[in-house]
Design a protein around this motif. Sequence first.
Motif, PDB file in Angstrom:
ATOM      1  N   GLY A 198       0.829  -1.200   0.000  1.00  0.00           N
ATOM      2  CA  GLY A 198       0.000   0.000   0.000  1.00  0.00           C
ATOM      3  C   GLY A 198       0.864   1.249   0.000  1.00  0.00           C
ATOM      4  N   LEU A 199       0.242   2.368   0.275  1.00  0.00           N
ATOM      5  CA  LEU A 199       0.943   3.662   0.289  1.00  0.00           C
ATOM      6  C   LEU A 199       1.553   3.865   1.676  1.00  0.00           C
ATOM      7  N   THR A 200       2.746   3.311   1.872  1.00  0.00           N
ATOM      8  CA  THR A 200       3.411   3.276   3.171  1.00  0.00           C
ATOM      9  C   THR A 200       4.401   4.430   3.334  1.00  0.00           C
ATOM     10  N   ASP A 201       5.054   4.458   4.495  1.00  0.00           N
ATOM     11  CA  ASP A 201       6.110   5.444   4.750  1.00  0.00           C
ATOM     12  C   ASP A 201       7.171   5.391   3.654  1.00  0.00           C
ATOM     13  N   HIS A 202       7.565   4.189   3.287  1.00  0.00           N
ATOM     14  CA  HIS A 202       8.635   4.030   2.301  1.00  0.00           C
ATOM     15  C   HIS A 202       8.277   4.718   0.987  1.00  0.00           C
ATOM     16  N   ILE A 203       7.056   4.513   0.508  1.00  0.00           N
ATOM     17  CA  ILE A 203       6.651   5.099  -0.766  1.00  0.00           C
ATOM     18  C   ILE A 203       6.561   6.620  -0.647  1.00  0.00           C
ATOM     19  N   ALA A 204       6.027   7.108   0.456  1.00  0.00           N
ATOM     20  CA  ALA A 204       5.976   8.560   0.667  1.00  0.00           C
ATOM     21  C   ALA A 204       7.382   9.148   0.728  1.00  0.00           C
ATOM     22  N   GLN A 205       8.298   8.425   1.337  1.00  0.00           N
ATOM     23  CA  GLN A 205       9.674   8.914   1.421  1.00  0.00           C
ATOM     24  C   GLN A 205      10.345   8.932   0.047  1.00  0.00           C
ATOM     25  N   VAL A 206      10.021   7.972  -0.808  1.00  0.00           N
ATOM     26  CA  VAL A 206      10.539   8.007  -2.181  1.00  0.00           C
ATOM     27  C   VAL A 206      10.037   9.263  -2.893  1.00  0.00           C
ATOM     28  N   ALA A 207       8.746   9.568  -2.707  1.00  0.00           N
ATOM     29  CA  ALA A 207       8.197  10.797  -3.301  1.00  0.00           C
ATOM     30  C   ALA A 207       8.931  12.022  -2.766  1.00  0.00           C
ATOM     31  N   ASP A 208       9.198  12.032  -1.472  1.00  0.00           N
ATOM     32  CA  ASP A 208       9.936  13.160  -0.881  1.00  0.00           C
ATOM     33  C   ASP A 208      11.343  13.266  -1.465  1.00  0.00           C
ATOM     34  N   ARG A 209      12.003  12.133  -1.660  1.00  0.00           N
ATOM     35  CA  ARG A 209      13.358  12.145  -2.220  1.00  0.00           C
ATOM     36  C   ARG A 209      13.353  12.660  -3.659  1.00  0.00           C
ATOM     37  N   LEU A 210      12.345  12.259  -4.426  1.00  0.00           N
ATOM     38  CA  LEU A 210      12.240  12.767  -5.796  1.00  0.00           C
ATOM     39  C   LEU A 210      11.976  14.267  -5.797  1.00  0.00           C
ATOM     40  N   ALA A 211      11.137  14.720  -4.861  1.00  0.00           N
ATOM     41  CA  ALA A 211      10.870  16.157  -4.768  1.00  0.00           C
ATOM     42  C   ALA A 211      12.162  16.914  -4.444  1.00  0.00           C
ATOM     43  N   ALA A 212      12.979  16.351  -3.571  1.00  0.00           N
ATOM     44  CA  ALA A 212      14.240  16.992  -3.233  1.00  0.00           C
ATOM     45  C   ALA A 212      15.171  17.079  -4.430  1.00  0.00           C
ATOM     46  N   GLU A 213      14.962  16.207  -5.427  1.00  0.00           N
ATOM     47  CA  GLU A 213      15.768  16.215  -6.647  1.00  0.00           C
ATOM     48  C   GLU A 213      15.170  17.102  -7.737  1.00  0.00           C
ATOM     49  N   GLY A 214      14.068  17.805  -7.408  1.00  0.00           N
ATOM     50  CA  GLY A 214      13.501  18.761  -8.347  1.00  0.00           C
ATOM     51  C   GLY A 214      12.241  18.332  -9.052  1.00  0.00           C
ATOM     52  N   PHE A 215      11.654  17.190  -8.678  1.00  0.00           N
ATOM     53  CA  PHE A 215      10.451  16.691  -9.343  1.00  0.00           C
ATOM     54  C   PHE A 215       9.204  16.975  -8.507  1.00  0.00           C
TER      55      PHE A 215
END
Length: 236
Positions: free
Chosen positions: A48-65
Amino acid sequence: MSELPKPTGAPAHQNVTFPSAGTTAHGYLALPPSGQGPGVIVIQEWWGLTDHIAQVADRLAAEGFVALAPDLYGGNVAHDSGEAFRMMKELPVSRGVELLSGAVDHLLGLPEVTSDTVGAVGFCMGGGFVLYLAAADPRVSAAVPFYGVIQGELPDFSRLKAQILGHYGELDTSIPKENLDQLREAVQQQAGIAADFRLYPADHAFFNDGRPETYDPESAARAWEHTVPFLHEQLG
């Protein structure tokens, strides 16, 4: 698939809603420091939409996405592998693709998104959905499956426009090398695209730092170092 431990991070992360496939969908949206950037869909594992997946989204955002992780389970998170398997099987592939295409609609409609196409990054079940979505929706121009599990037959890749960068573990018995060879051949024959599949000395879920028994920091770092420039190159 082998027995997997209970995931971390329940309940699901949700902070946005949007219309998708005839219903109101939910998801987790992460914005870059600049406030705008190319769009990337992040697709969940079978948990499901877990901490890990949200953290991946956060990491991508930190890279400019601008990263959107749609919640394919409607707020539910599995607590053991049996429940995860049941929830995955209760989501038909065609329905999942519909929901994900709606997420693409939403992402491309955001004023913060600067790209005309999107990238898609997914893990396990979500890695398979990356390929199904890219095969069905030509607005996906960059597809990054991490140990993507294909459920049933291979997609029809005749409409595929996305370049593919896949990350797989050499120790992952759930995805034999011959399956990757068949997948690569199908993409080449049907779409004329050479899929780039990278192999790492790791097992399934090697990128998930919430699972210390399978997490491989070195392989995860290498995969990420390839993924970020690939997305920037394809999305602009």
